[in-house]
Design an enzyme around this catalytic site. Structure first.
Site, PDB file in Angstrom:
ATOM      1  CB  CYS A 264      -2.498   3.546  -3.912  1.00 19.09           C
ATOM      2  SG  CYS A 264      -3.575   2.296  -4.484  1.00 19.09           S
ATOM      3  NE  ARG A 265       3.438   7.893  -6.736  1.00 24.88           N
ATOM      4  CZ  ARG A 265       4.107   8.472  -7.898  1.00 24.88           C
ATOM      5  NH1 ARG A 265       3.888   8.334  -9.177  1.00 24.88           N
ATOM      6  NH2 ARG A 265       4.999   9.326  -7.704  1.00 24.88           N
TER       7      ARG A 265
ATOM      8  CG  HIS B  28      -2.065  -0.941   1.316  1.00 21.69           C
ATOM      9  ND1 HIS B  28      -3.043  -1.169   0.092  1.00 21.69           N
ATOM     10  CD2 HIS B  28      -2.312  -1.947   2.165  1.00 21.69           C
ATOM     11  CE1 HIS B  28      -3.765  -1.932   0.470  1.00 21.69           C
ATOM     12  NE2 HIS B  28      -3.481  -2.424   1.674  1.00 21.69           N
ATOM     13  N   GLY B  29       0.579   2.217  -0.467  1.00 26.07           N
ATOM     14  CA  GLY B  29       1.149   3.587  -0.439  1.00 26.07           C
ATOM     15  C   GLY B  29       0.466   4.786  -0.191  1.00 26.07           C
TER      16      GLY B  29
ATOM     17  CD  GLU C  23       6.918  10.272 -10.494  1.00 26.24           C
ATOM     18  OE1 GLU C  23       7.172  10.373  -9.210  1.00 26.24           O
ATOM     19  OE2 GLU C  23       5.614   9.995 -10.744  1.00 26.24           O
TER      20      GLU C  23
END
Length: 263
Positions: free
Chosen positions: A143-144, A95-96, A249
């Protein structure tokens, strides 16, 4: 003038028999406060298979806190196999949130988060000399943020302007032969599973969409495409899935990186 090919692509050092390529994979599936990442085991299996097929010995770790992840990275960065390797892959699945990757004790966006920054810091040219000048490929599946990645109308009023910090503090007057300065950070290429602030999608049966498509593109194209071309192919594979778009990125690769799976 065209640069000679040797300056345009990264060296594949050493014959396969003496080469010691290593990759790091950290996957968090079970959390104390967050939901179980069903399907993550498929991602791990597929990623391991892909990396081993490309000649990397994979150090695999599961269900770690952010502090444990830092310790694992430091240890991996110090591994002496990197001296006789030509590259590395650093794969993180969890998760993030906006700023980083959730450790297993995370319960919100501030506790137990491994900052994305920490990855680059531990493997930069100061802290990981053995990989200096060698490709470091960072793959992040998380996820961000919690925004849906799509908009209903495509004409947003103010696309945020990127502000570029012009850093022109060039060290002047150094005699070249006495002192060679190196960039602190170079030779990274990063592919995130989604754009900042947005969700990444995962199927409980087949695993994450991003990992599925990444594995597929690498399998089909590693023999004739360089890494960033493959990253673009992964991104293009999401053209008809407006909820998520993988993002390149913090990429500082100065040459093309071919994996040459047959060599």
């Amino acid at each position: 003038h065209h640069l000679p090919p040797t300056l345009q692509i990264y060296d594949i050092h050493l014959p396969r028999e003496t080469r010691t390529r290593r990759a790091l994979l950290i996957c968090n599936t079970k959390f104390e406060h967050l939901s179980l990442r069903k399907g993550a085991e498929v991602d791990v299996k597929e990623m391991m298979k892909l990396l081993e097929g490309l000649g990397y010995q994979v150090d695999c770790h599961e269900d770690k806190t952010s502090q444990e992840m830092v310790a694992i990275m430091k240890k991996f960065a110090d591994h002496k196999d990197h001296e006789t390797s030509d590259s590395t892959f650093l794969v993180f699945m969890s998760h993030g949130c906006k700023t980083g990757i959730c450790g297993t004790k995370s319960n919100n966006e501030t506790t137990d988060i491994l900052s994305f920054n920490a990855i680059y810091e531990n493997f930069n040219n100061k802290h990981c000399r053995a990989l200096m000048g060698k490709p470091k490929v960072v793959i992040i599946q998380c996820c961000r943020g919690d925004k849906e990645g799509y908009v209903v109308v495509g004409d947003s009023t103010n696309p945020e302007m990127l502000t570029l910090s012009s850093d022109s503090a060039v060290a002047a007057g150094l005699e070249e032969d006495k002192m060679r300065e190196a960039h602190l950070e170079s030779d990274f290429a990063t592919l995130h599973s989604s754009t900042p602030d947005t969700l990444s999608w995962r199927s409980p049966q087949k695993g994450s969409l991003f990992i599925q498509r990444l594995v597929e593109q690498f399998r089909n194209h590693a023999f004739n495409s360089d890494l960033q071309e493959m990253f673009r192919k992964v991104q293009r594979s999401f053209e008809n899935f407006p909820r998520q778009l993988p993002t390149q990125e913090r990429t500082t690769m100065l040459k093309k990186f071919y994996l040459f799976p047959g060599l």
